[in-house]
Scaffold this active site. Structure first.
Site, PDB file in Angstrom:
ATOM      1  N   GLY A 197       0.840  -1.205   0.000  1.00 34.67           N
ATOM      2  CA  GLY A 197       0.000   0.000   0.000  1.00 34.67           C
ATOM      3  C   GLY A 197       0.871   1.249   0.000  1.00 34.67           C
ATOM      4  O   GLY A 197       1.864   1.318   0.710  1.00 34.67           O
TER       5      GLY A 197
ATOM      6  N   ARG B 280      13.217  10.343  -3.482  1.00 33.02           N
ATOM      7  CA  ARG B 280      14.081  11.509  -3.792  1.00 33.02           C
ATOM      8  C   ARG B 280      15.383  11.444  -2.985  1.00 33.02           C
ATOM      9  O   ARG B 280      16.479  11.656  -3.517  1.00 33.02           O
ATOM     10  CB  ARG B 280      13.297  12.784  -3.452  1.00 33.02           C
ATOM     11  CG  ARG B 280      14.103  14.076  -3.503  1.00 33.02           C
ATOM     12  CD  ARG B 280      13.166  15.220  -3.107  1.00 33.02           C
ATOM     13  NE  ARG B 280      13.839  16.502  -3.078  1.00 33.02           N
ATOM     14  CZ  ARG B 280      14.421  17.017  -2.004  1.00 33.02           C
ATOM     15  NH1 ARG B 280      14.450  16.325  -0.871  1.00 33.02           N
ATOM     16  NH2 ARG B 280      14.985  18.212  -2.063  1.00 33.02           N
TER      17      ARG B 280
ATOM     18  N   ARG C 164       1.027  -5.192  -5.075  1.00 36.18           N
ATOM     19  CA  ARG C 164       1.242  -6.340  -4.188  1.00 36.18           C
ATOM     20  C   ARG C 164       1.427  -7.526  -5.120  1.00 36.18           C
ATOM     21  O   ARG C 164       0.530  -7.859  -5.889  1.00 36.18           O
ATOM     22  CB  ARG C 164       0.044  -6.538  -3.258  1.00 36.18           C
ATOM     23  CG  ARG C 164      -0.129  -5.393  -2.257  1.00 36.18           C
ATOM     24  CD  ARG C 164      -1.164  -5.746  -1.191  1.00 36.18           C
ATOM     25  NE  ARG C 164      -1.154  -4.756  -0.123  1.00 36.18           N
ATOM     26  CZ  ARG C 164      -2.020  -3.766  -0.017  1.00 36.18           C
ATOM     27  NH1 ARG C 164      -2.964  -3.623  -0.907  1.00 36.18           N
ATOM     28  NH2 ARG C 164      -1.936  -2.905   0.996  1.00 36.18           N
TER      29      ARG C 164
ATOM     30  N   ASP D 193       5.105  -4.593   5.872  1.00 39.66           N
ATOM     31  CA  ASP D 193       5.241  -5.995   6.234  1.00 39.66           C
ATOM     32  C   ASP D 193       5.491  -6.966   5.055  1.00 39.66           C
ATOM     33  O   ASP D 193       6.469  -7.718   5.048  1.00 39.66           O
ATOM     34  CB  ASP D 193       3.884  -6.337   6.878  1.00 39.66           C
ATOM     35  CG  ASP D 193       3.981  -7.406   7.887  1.00 39.66           C
ATOM     36  OD1 ASP D 193       4.566  -7.141   8.933  1.00 39.66           O
ATOM     37  OD2 ASP D 193       3.482  -8.502   7.593  1.00 39.66           O
TER      38      ASP D 193
ATOM     39  N   THR E 174       4.453   2.845   5.357  1.00 40.72           N
ATOM     40  CA  THR E 174       3.073   2.371   5.521  1.00 40.72           C
ATOM     41  C   THR E 174       2.344   3.322   6.456  1.00 40.72           C
ATOM     42  O   THR E 174       2.938   3.820   7.418  1.00 40.72           O
ATOM     43  CB  THR E 174       3.012   0.938   6.102  1.00 40.72           C
ATOM     44  OG1 THR E 174       1.676   0.693   6.585  1.00 40.72           O
ATOM     45  CG2 THR E 174       3.971   0.706   7.251  1.00 40.72           C
TER      46      THR E 174
ATOM     47  N   ASP F 262       0.128   2.452   8.445  1.00 36.10           N
ATOM     48  CA  ASP F 262      -0.343   1.710   9.627  1.00 36.10           C
ATOM     49  C   ASP F 262       0.564   1.816  10.853  1.00 36.10           C
ATOM     50  O   ASP F 262       0.139   1.517  11.961  1.00 36.10           O
ATOM     51  CB  ASP F 262      -0.512   0.226   9.273  1.00 36.10           C
ATOM     52  CG  ASP F 262      -1.679  -0.007   8.323  1.00 36.10           C
ATOM     53  OD1 ASP F 262      -2.557   0.866   8.248  1.00 36.10           O
ATOM     54  OD2 ASP F 262      -1.709  -1.050   7.661  1.00 36.10           O
TER      55      ASP F 262
ATOM     56  N   ASP G 240       2.862  -0.139  11.800  1.00 35.67           N
ATOM     57  CA  ASP G 240       2.845  -1.430  12.498  1.00 35.67           C
ATOM     58  C   ASP G 240       4.151  -2.218  12.341  1.00 35.67           C
ATOM     59  O   ASP G 240       4.122  -3.448  12.316  1.00 35.67           O
ATOM     60  CB  ASP G 240       1.654  -2.276  12.004  1.00 35.67           C
ATOM     61  CG  ASP G 240       1.683  -2.509  10.501  1.00 35.67           C
ATOM     62  OD1 ASP G 240       2.492  -1.859   9.807  1.00 35.67           O
ATOM     63  OD2 ASP G 240       0.899  -3.341  10.019  1.00 35.67           O
TER      64      ASP G 240
ATOM     65  N   ARG H 198     -17.523  16.137  13.397  1.00 33.01           N
ATOM     66  CA  ARG H 198     -17.957  16.634  14.718  1.00 33.01           C
ATOM     67  C   ARG H 198     -18.908  17.829  14.547  1.00 33.01           C
ATOM     68  O   ARG H 198     -19.894  17.955  15.280  1.00 33.01           O
ATOM     69  CB  ARG H 198     -16.722  17.014  15.536  1.00 33.01           C
ATOM     70  CG  ARG H 198     -16.987  17.498  16.925  1.00 33.01           C
ATOM     71  CD  ARG H 198     -17.393  16.415  17.884  1.00 33.01           C
ATOM     72  NE  ARG H 198     -16.280  15.688  18.471  1.00 33.01           N
ATOM     73  CZ  ARG H 198     -16.432  14.808  19.462  1.00 33.01           C
ATOM     74  NH1 ARG H 198     -17.628  14.536  19.965  1.00 33.01           N
ATOM     75  NH2 ARG H 198     -15.390  14.159  19.938  1.00 33.01           N
TER      76      ARG H 198
ATOM     77  N   ARG I   6      -6.012  -2.845   9.093  1.00 37.05           N
ATOM     78  CA  ARG I   6      -6.525  -4.206   8.982  1.00 37.05           C
ATOM     79  C   ARG I   6      -6.088  -5.047  10.174  1.00 37.05           C
ATOM     80  O   ARG I   6      -6.844  -5.809  10.733  1.00 37.05           O
ATOM     81  CB  ARG I   6      -5.999  -4.813   7.671  1.00 37.05           C
ATOM     82  CG  ARG I   6      -6.748  -6.004   7.192  1.00 37.05           C
ATOM     83  CD  ARG I   6      -6.361  -6.387   5.786  1.00 37.05           C
ATOM     84  NE  ARG I   6      -5.027  -5.932   5.385  1.00 37.05           N
ATOM     85  CZ  ARG I   6      -4.677  -5.702   4.134  1.00 37.05           C
ATOM     86  NH1 ARG I   6      -5.547  -5.836   3.178  1.00 37.05           N
ATOM     87  NH2 ARG I   6      -3.455  -5.342   3.845  1.00 37.05           N
TER      88      ARG I   6
ATOM     89  N   ARG J 289      -4.832   7.409   2.744  1.00 38.17           N
ATOM     90  CA  ARG J 289      -3.533   7.059   2.147  1.00 38.17           C
ATOM     91  C   ARG J 289      -2.980   8.154   1.230  1.00 38.17           C
ATOM     92  O   ARG J 289      -1.829   8.069   0.807  1.00 38.17           O
ATOM     93  CB  ARG J 289      -3.678   5.746   1.361  1.00 38.17           C
ATOM     94  CG  ARG J 289      -3.758   4.528   2.241  1.00 38.17           C
ATOM     95  CD  ARG J 289      -2.761   3.458   1.836  1.00 38.17           C
ATOM     96  NE  ARG J 289      -2.978   2.972   0.504  1.00 38.17           N
ATOM     97  CZ  ARG J 289      -3.481   1.768   0.206  1.00 38.17           C
ATOM     98  NH1 ARG J 289      -3.844   0.947   1.166  1.00 38.17           N
ATOM     99  NH2 ARG J 289      -3.607   1.378  -1.026  1.00 38.17           N
TER     100      ARG J 289
HETATM  101  O1  F6P Z   1      -1.469   0.186   3.713  1.00 35.28           O
HETATM  102  C1  F6P Z   1      -2.051  -0.619   4.706  1.00 35.28           C
HETATM  103  C2  F6P Z   1      -3.516  -0.498   4.605  1.00 35.28           C
HETATM  104  O2  F6P Z   1      -3.766   0.851   4.664  1.00 35.28           O
HETATM  105  C3  F6P Z   1      -4.389  -1.212   5.639  1.00 35.28           C
HETATM  106  O3  F6P Z   1      -4.614  -0.520   6.811  1.00 35.28           O
HETATM  107  C4  F6P Z   1      -5.635  -1.451   4.850  1.00 35.28           C
HETATM  108  O4  F6P Z   1      -6.392  -2.482   5.353  1.00 35.28           O
HETATM  109  C5  F6P Z   1      -5.095  -1.778   3.515  1.00 35.28           C
HETATM  110  O5  F6P Z   1      -3.947  -0.994   3.371  1.00 35.28           O
HETATM  111  C6  F6P Z   1      -6.046  -1.588   2.383  1.00 35.28           C
HETATM  112  O6  F6P Z   1      -5.345  -1.542   1.190  1.00 35.28           O
HETATM  113  P1  F6P Z   1      -5.892  -1.895  -0.245  1.00 35.28           P
HETATM  114  O7  F6P Z   1      -7.322  -1.492  -0.284  1.00 35.28           O
HETATM  115  O8  F6P Z   1      -5.026  -1.106  -1.143  1.00 35.28           O
HETATM  116  O9  F6P Z   1      -5.716  -3.360  -0.418  1.00 35.28           O
END
Ligand code: F6P
Length: 327
Positions: free
Chosen positions: A16, A26, A77, A108, A131, A133, A135, A160, A177, A260
Site C-alpha cells: 500500500g 528523492r 502487491r 510488512d 506504511t 499503519d 505497524d 464533529r 486491517r 492514504r
Molecule cells: O497500507 C495498509 C492499509 O492501509 C491497511 O490498513 C488497509 O487495510 C489496507 O492498506 C487496504 O489496502 P488496499 O485497499 O489497497 O488493499
C-alpha cells in the site's frame, strides 16, 4: 561488515502506498548521486522487478516530488514474487540491468519478500518503513503515519460539526486491517468518546454501558473503530448500538482510502529524507537484510525478520489517556 563495491542501486516501492514515499525516493536518488553511484527506479514493486520495468534516475527525475503523495514509482502487491520462480526472474532482471543493491520502501509484505530474496541471492537489500499503519517493529513512526492521522483528525473535526448540530453519534471507521495505531492516536487527537482497536479485546457490552452512562449534556459523540477490530467494522458496531439505543441518532462514516493520499506532513518528509540518506549510506557500508527506522530520535537498524509479523505493543499510557479524557 566492510565497504562494498556498489555501483548501481535499485529503488522501488511496494504494498500500500503512503504519503512520504516520494520524499524517500528523492532522498535515495540524490544520496546515491552524491556518492557517485547510479540509481535505477523499479516500477510497480516486485511485479515490475520481475517483468523488467526499470528506468535510470537522475537528479531531475526526482525534482518537485517531495510534496506529492502516492509514489512516482507506482506500487503493487505481487503474488508472483512469493514463488521461487518469480524471485529467480527478478534476480535475472536485476543482473541484466546491472543493479547490485536494493532499497525497498514498504511494509510488512515488502520486507517478508525482501528477507527471502536476500537469503536466496547475492544482492543486498535495505528496507525503509513506508506504511500508514505504523505497524513495524524498529521505528517509532513509519513514513506516512503522521500524514494519515492528520487526515483522520481533519475529517473527524468536520464530522464533529455536523454531529454536534444534529445531536448525533458517529461511528467513524479508520484504516488498520491488523493494527489500531491509526485509530488510537487519531482518536485521542480528535477527542473521541471511545476507540476500538484490534490489539485489545473489544467488550461491546462495556461500550454500550459507557454510552448509557456518559454525560447526557454531550450533544455529539464520536466512536473511532479500526477496520480490523474484533467487534467488526463501523457498520457492525453501529448495528449493535442501534439495537440497544434506537433513540440515539447514529451514523457511520468510513474514511477509506483518503487516509492514504495527500501531501505528506513535514514530519513525514523529514523522516523519509533521513531514512533515504541512511539507506544508501548503509548499503555502501555493507549492510543488508535490515530495515532502517528512527527510535528515540536516532537511526536504528532492525533485521527484516524482527521488523515484521510482530504486533507492536500498544502504548498503555495512550490507552489510559483515552479512558480518562473521554468521560
Ligand atoms: O497500507 C495498509 C492499509 O492501509 C491497511 O490498513 C488497509 O487495510 C489496507 O492498506 C487496504 O489496502 P488496499 O485497499 O489497497 O488493499
Amino acid at each position: 561488515m566492510s565497504k562494498v563495491n556498489i555501483k548501481n542501486i535499485g529503488v522501488f516501492t511496494s504494498g500500500g502506498d503512503s504519503p512520504g514515499m516520494n520524499a524517500a525516493i528523492r532522498a535515495v536518488v540524490r544520496t546515491a548521486l552524491y556518492h557517485n553511484l547510479n540509481v535505477t527506479g523499479i516500477l510497480r514493486g516486485y511485479d515490475g522487478m520481475i517483468s523488467g520495468e526499470f528506468k535510470s534516475m537522475d537528479r531531475k527525475s526526482v525534482a518537485n516530488i517531495i510534496q506529492r503523495g502516492g509514489t512516482v514509482l507506482k506500487t503493487a502487491r505481487s503474488d508472483e514474487f512469493r514463488t521461487k520462480e518469480g524471485r529467480q526472474k527478478a534476480y535475472e532482471q536485476l543482473k541484466k540491468h546491472d543493479v547490485d543493491a536494493l532499497v525497498a520502501i514498504g511494509g510488512d509484505g515488502t520486507f517478508t519478500g525482501a528477507k527471502v530474496f536476500s537469503e536466496e541471492f547475492d544482492i543486498p537489500v535495505i528496507g525503509l518503513p513506508g506504511t500508514i499503519d505504523n505497524d513495524l517493529i524498529g521505528t517509532d513512526f513509519t513514513i506516512g503515519y503522521d500524514t494519515a492521522i492528520n487526515t483522520v483528525i481533519d475529517a473527524v473535526d468536520k464530522i464533529r460539526d455536523t454531529a454536534e448540530s444534529h445531536d448525533r453519534l458517529f461511528i467513524v471507521e479508520v484504516m488498520g486491517r491488523d493494527s489500531g495505531l491509526i485509530a488510537l492516536r487519531s482518536g485521542i487527537g480528535s477527542g473521541a468518546e471511545a476507540i476500538l482497536i484490534p490489539e485489545t479485546k473489544t467488550d461491546i457490552n462495556a461500550l454500550l454501558s459507557r454510552l448509557e452512562h456518559s454525560r447526557k449534556d454531550k450533544s455529539s459523540k464520536i466512536i473511532i473503530v479500526a477496520e480490523g477490530d474484533d467487534a467488526g467494522g463501523g457498520f457492525e458496531v453501529a448495528k449493535v448500538v442501534k439495537e440497544k439505543f434506537p433513540a440515539i441518532d447514529t451514523r457511520v462514516s468510513i474514511l477509506g482510502h483518503i487516509q492514504r493520499g495527500g501531501p505528506p506532513s513535514c514530519m513525514d518528509r523529514v523522516l523519509a529524507s533521513r531514512l533515504g540518506v541512511a539507506a544508501v549510506e548503509s548499503l555502501i557500508e555493507g549492510k543488508s537484510s535490515e530495515m532502517i527506522g528512527i527510535v528515540n530520535g536516532k537511526i536504528h537498524f532492525t533485521p527484516f525478520g524482527n521488523a515484521i509479523k510482530h504486533n507492536k505493543e500498544v502504548n498503555s499510557e495512550l490507552l489510559k489517556i483515552v479512558e480518562i479524557l473521554s468521560l
